[in-house]
Design a protein around this motif. Structure first.
Motif, PDB file in Angstrom:
ATOM      1  N   ASN A 138     -10.989  -7.171  -3.371  1.00 45.33           N
ATOM      2  CA  ASN A 138      -9.813  -6.590  -4.027  1.00 45.33           C
ATOM      3  C   ASN A 138      -8.863  -7.696  -4.473  1.00 45.33           C
ATOM      4  N   ASN A 139      -8.922  -8.031  -5.754  1.00 39.88           N
ATOM      5  CA  ASN A 139      -8.031  -9.060  -6.284  1.00 39.88           C
ATOM      6  C   ASN A 139      -7.095  -8.500  -7.350  1.00 39.88           C
ATOM      7  N   ASN A 140      -6.863  -7.191  -7.294  1.00 46.78           N
ATOM      8  CA  ASN A 140      -5.914  -6.537  -8.191  1.00 46.78           C
ATOM      9  C   ASN A 140      -4.956  -5.692  -7.349  1.00 46.78           C
ATOM     10  N   PRO A 141      -3.683  -6.119  -7.221  1.00 44.75           N
ATOM     11  CA  PRO A 141      -2.719  -5.377  -6.397  1.00 44.75           C
ATOM     12  C   PRO A 141      -2.514  -3.936  -6.838  1.00 44.75           C
ATOM     13  N   GLU A 142      -2.790  -3.640  -8.118  1.00 45.39           N
ATOM     14  CA  GLU A 142      -2.580  -2.293  -8.637  1.00 45.39           C
ATOM     15  C   GLU A 142      -3.822  -1.417  -8.524  1.00 45.39           C
ATOM     16  N   ASN A 143      -4.861  -1.918  -7.868  1.00 45.76           N
ATOM     17  CA  ASN A 143      -6.078  -1.124  -7.735  1.00 45.76           C
ATOM     18  C   ASN A 143      -5.757   0.197  -7.041  1.00 45.76           C
ATOM     19  N   PRO A 144      -6.007   1.328  -7.702  1.00 44.91           N
ATOM     20  CA  PRO A 144      -5.571   2.613  -7.154  1.00 44.91           C
ATOM     21  C   PRO A 144      -6.534   3.245  -6.166  1.00 44.91           C
ATOM     22  N   VAL A 145      -7.730   2.681  -6.024  1.00 45.60           N
ATOM     23  CA  VAL A 145      -8.753   3.365  -5.235  1.00 45.60           C
ATOM     24  C   VAL A 145      -9.421   2.471  -4.184  1.00 45.60           C
ATOM     25  N   ILE A 146      -9.369   1.148  -4.340  1.00 43.19           N
ATOM     26  CA  ILE A 146      -9.979   0.245  -3.354  1.00 43.19           C
ATOM     27  C   ILE A 146      -8.875  -0.315  -2.451  1.00 43.19           C
ATOM     28  N   GLY A 147      -8.206  -1.378  -2.850  1.00 50.49           N
ATOM     29  CA  GLY A 147      -7.053  -1.876  -2.096  1.00 50.49           C
ATOM     30  C   GLY A 147      -7.308  -2.031  -0.612  1.00 50.49           C
ATOM     31  N   LEU A 192      -2.433 -12.835   6.106  1.00 52.26           N
ATOM     32  CA  LEU A 192      -2.600 -11.860   5.037  1.00 52.26           C
ATOM     33  C   LEU A 192      -3.926 -12.099   4.309  1.00 52.26           C
ATOM     34  N   PRO A 193      -4.733 -11.056   4.128  1.00 52.88           N
ATOM     35  CA  PRO A 193      -6.006 -11.227   3.425  1.00 52.88           C
ATOM     36  C   PRO A 193      -5.883 -11.107   1.910  1.00 52.88           C
ATOM     37  N   VAL A 194      -4.655 -10.834   1.445  1.00 52.93           N
ATOM     38  CA  VAL A 194      -4.403 -10.721   0.003  1.00 52.93           C
ATOM     39  C   VAL A 194      -3.122 -11.479  -0.327  1.00 52.93           C
ATOM     40  N   THR A 195      -2.950 -11.790  -1.595  1.00 59.59           N
ATOM     41  CA  THR A 195      -1.761 -12.511  -2.038  1.00 59.59           C
ATOM     42  C   THR A 195      -0.649 -11.536  -2.389  1.00 59.59           C
ATOM     43  N   VAL A 196       0.546 -11.822  -1.887  1.00 65.70           N
ATOM     44  CA  VAL A 196       1.729 -11.069  -2.290  1.00 65.70           C
ATOM     45  C   VAL A 196       2.761 -12.059  -2.808  1.00 65.70           C
ATOM     46  N   LYS A 197       3.720 -11.552  -3.538  1.00 67.60           N
ATOM     47  CA  LYS A 197       4.743 -12.420  -4.131  1.00 67.60           C
ATOM     48  C   LYS A 197       5.538 -13.132  -3.039  1.00 67.60           C
ATOM     49  N   ASN A 198       5.806 -14.413  -3.265  1.00 68.31           N
ATOM     50  CA  ASN A 198       6.653 -15.201  -2.368  1.00 68.31           C
ATOM     51  C   ASN A 198       6.087 -15.329  -0.957  1.00 68.31           C
ATOM     52  N   TYR A 199       4.768 -15.233  -0.824  1.00 70.82           N
ATOM     53  CA  TYR A 199       4.152 -15.425   0.495  1.00 70.82           C
ATOM     54  C   TYR A 199       3.987 -16.921   0.716  1.00 70.82           C
ATOM     55  N   ASP A 200       4.702 -17.455   1.671  1.00 72.44           N
ATOM     56  CA  ASP A 200       4.720 -18.897   1.922  1.00 72.44           C
ATOM     57  C   ASP A 200       3.872 -19.215   3.146  1.00 72.44           C
ATOM     58  N   HIS A 201       2.631 -19.627   2.914  1.00 70.46           N
ATOM     59  CA  HIS A 201       1.731 -19.939   4.039  1.00 70.46           C
ATOM     60  C   HIS A 201       2.264 -21.103   4.875  1.00 70.46           C
ATOM     61  N   PHE A 246     -11.835  -5.810   2.513  1.00 69.81           N
ATOM     62  CA  PHE A 246     -11.469  -6.798   3.527  1.00 69.81           C
ATOM     63  C   PHE A 246     -10.530  -7.869   2.975  1.00 69.81           C
ATOM     64  N   GLY A 247     -10.370  -7.935   1.650  1.00 63.55           N
ATOM     65  CA  GLY A 247      -9.453  -8.928   1.114  1.00 63.55           C
ATOM     66  C   GLY A 247      -9.833  -9.390  -0.275  1.00 63.55           C
ATOM     67  N   GLU A 248      -9.239 -10.504  -0.685  1.00 60.92           N
ATOM     68  CA  GLU A 248      -9.396 -10.993  -2.049  1.00 60.92           C
ATOM     69  C   GLU A 248     -10.277 -12.233  -2.164  1.00 60.92           C
ATOM     70  N   ASN A 249     -10.759 -12.752  -1.059  1.00 59.73           N
ATOM     71  CA  ASN A 249     -11.586 -13.962  -1.084  1.00 59.73           C
ATOM     72  C   ASN A 249     -13.010 -13.646  -0.642  1.00 59.73           C
ATOM     73  N   LYS A 250     -13.968 -14.123  -1.431  1.00 56.24           N
ATOM     74  CA  LYS A 250     -15.352 -13.695  -1.253  1.00 56.24           C
ATOM     75  C   LYS A 250     -15.964 -14.087   0.091  1.00 56.24           C
TER      76      LYS A 250
END
Length: 539
Positions: A159-168, A527-536, A172-176
């Motif tokens: 899931n690499n699209n934050p607006e995905n309406p059905v998977i999200g 976090l398994p996905v990227t969000v705005k202003n997430y400072d690792h 398990f996340g955005e990295n393969k």
């Protein structure tokens, strides 16, 4: 229940019509009328269908899920499910293979059954693949004890699209790499006690903004990009012997050659990419054939089912036109293709029926104990300085619970050790909260979004969102989120004193979050996905 006969016997004893019937897996509904149950029994007897996929009710299934029909709660759904499985099996000439979507346990479809965390929560666990394996194993035991042979899981979508309406949250996340690793562990956990598995939604439903229940999502990427990313988890699951692959209803022109042909009815996708290029020799199953992405493209009854089979699918899930589909396939398909699919189906049935006689005698690990471990390993400190959180909890603060519930185990657990004033949005106190805040400079917010899907800002009321935003600009706000981490995209994280994601609102997750606030547990998740202003770097 009829006994399974060996394939070599079945090969010669079943007629061509019966073999075609084995391709079909119509929907069965746990909470259904007697009239509909009798219709399905008749279909089982007359069409020799191969299996059933169970859903909670007609109101909750596939194209109705977003909608407009009320889903009636039934505390006894599990008992009804078990009774229906026995009843339908007794109607069958040949044993039915029973499937269900239980991505986070039977609770996805059945009330009052163990629920395990969403895949996105498990994706936050940086290490501990043994825990993911255990989740798969426990879900499998629950399914097997209910009479189910096949779980349409794990989800292999990235899931690499934050607006995905059905998977999200189902990914398990955005990295393969972590997606692949965790999906494999969940698969192996299920297989360890004999439950059949399925990776979905091939060739990858993660980077879409359209729900395939309602329309045809477009993935406009090159084949090289797809092989590098979207197809990677499927390749790894195939290498690790996943039992089946579910093909999604997607538009992937780089693989199909055009934008109009859904992947689920494309021989280029199934026979060329999946079979030849990825080397998959197991069972291929369609996503639900009632979904609008494909169902509205075929006017003649049976035409969709026939096209899906000719494209290379072995199992036609949620087929709504069974007699017509059997007739079309008998007329259009090479009998040799029917025999090849029948062999794959029957041998999988033999495997499933052998397991059904060896169901684990125990229920395994208590699901609450497992959920507690998962809560401890997934809690993610997203924003702020943990040391400052100690100063916050050691001072004067007030709490606000934004939830549909009238209480909060999170707040109650904190209050037992650290009494503090707090209010609940569900108790009509939200509108007066500005008055209640008074001179408080420190605000602790526990946010439980009404929905896990992103539509309409997760159904969080606009006034609540604006209130948090305004408050964070003038006060020191610590936010604990019990929900989908993509909710954080609705806020300016830099304006918040601290942000912690607990993902689930299960009791175990609320208690663990409270212990974290009190300084008694650590936040080790990522976090398994990227969000705005997430400072690792600032964790």
């Amino acid at each position: 229940m009829p006994k399974i006969i060996p394939y070599q016997t079945a090969k010669h004893s079943l007629s061509l019509q019966e073999k075609i019937g084995q391709l079909f897996m119509p929907a069965a509904f746990i909470n259904d009328s007697e009239e509909e149950i009798l219709k399905l029994e008749k279909l089982i007897k007359e069409s020799a269908i191969g299996g059933l996929c169970f859903f909670h009710s007609r109101a909750s299934a596939a194209t109705n899920y977003e909608g407009k029909k009320e889903v009636i709660y039934n505390a006894k759904s599990l008992d009804v499910l078990e009774g229906l499985i026995e009843r339908y099996q007794n109607s069958a000439k040949y044993p039915l293979i029973i499937a269900i979507d239980a991505e986070w346990g039977l609770a996805m479809r059945v009330e009052n059954t163990p629920q395990y965390p969403y895949a996105i929560t498990l994706g936050a666990i940086p290490e501990g693949d043994d825990l993911i394996f255990e989740v798969g194993k426990q879900m499998a035991i629950d399914c097997l004890n209910a009479g189910i042979h096949w779980n349409f899981a794990p989800v292999a979508d990235i899931n690499n699209n934050p607006e995905n309406p059905v998977i999200g949250y189902r990914s398990f996340g955005e990295n393969k790499e972590p997606v692949s690793r965790k999906a494999i562990q969940m698969m192996k956990g299920m297989q360890s006690v004999g439950l059949l598995t399925s990776s979905k939604h091939f060739p990858g439903h993660g980077d879409t903004a359209t729900d395939s229940h309602l329309g045809l999502p477009l993935i406009d990427k090159s084949k090289e990009a797809l092989l590098h990313n979207e197809l990677y988890p499927f390749q790894k699951l195939i290498e690790n012997k996943v039992d089946s692959v579910m093909v999604g209803h997607l538009s992937v022109p780089a693989l199909t050659g055009n934008t109009e042909t859904p992947t689920s009815v494309s021989s280029k996708i199934i026979r060329e990419v999946l079979r030849k290029e990825l080397g998959f020799d197991g069972l291929v199953v369609t996503d639900a054939l009632n979904m609008h992405a494909v169902s509205r493209r075929f006017e003649k009854k049976g035409q969709l089912e026939c096209q899906a089979f000719l494209a290379g699918n072995d199992i036609l899930c949620f087929a709504e036109n069974v007699p017509e589909g059997i007739e079309e396939i008998a007329k259009e398909a090479d009998p040799q293709l029917v025999e090849e699919s029948f062999e794959r189906i029957w041998k999988l049935k033999e495997k499933a029926m052998a397991t059904a006689t060896q169901i684990p005698a125990t229920s395994g690990t208590d699901h609450a104990v497992l959920n507690q471990k998962l809560a401890e390993h997934s809690l993610s400190f997203v924003r702020g300085n943990p040391d400052k959180l100690k100063d916050f909890s050691g001072g004067k603060f007030i709490g606000l619970c934004l939830s549909a519930q009238k209480d909060s185990l999170f707040f109650d657990t904190i209050a037992k050790e650290l009494p503090f004033e707090h209010c609940y949005s569900s108790q009509d106190q939200f509108s007066n909260f500005e008055k209640v805040i008074g001179d408080y400079d420190q605000i602790l917010i526990g946010l439980v979004p009404p929905k896990v899907k992103p539509q309409n800002n997760f159904d969080i009321p606009a006034e609540q969102l604006e209130f948090i935003r305004t408050l964070s600009r003038t006060k020191k706000v610590v936010l604990y989120l019990f929900g989908n981490p993509y909710v954080l995209n609705l806020f300016d994280l830099q304006s918040l004193e601290a942000v912690i994601v607990a993902y689930q609102d299960f009791p175990e997750f609320q208690k663990n979050a409270a212990y974290h606030f009190l300084g008694r547990s650590n936040a080790v998740g990522m976090l398994p996905v990227t969000v705005k202003n997430y400072d690792h770097e600032n964790i």
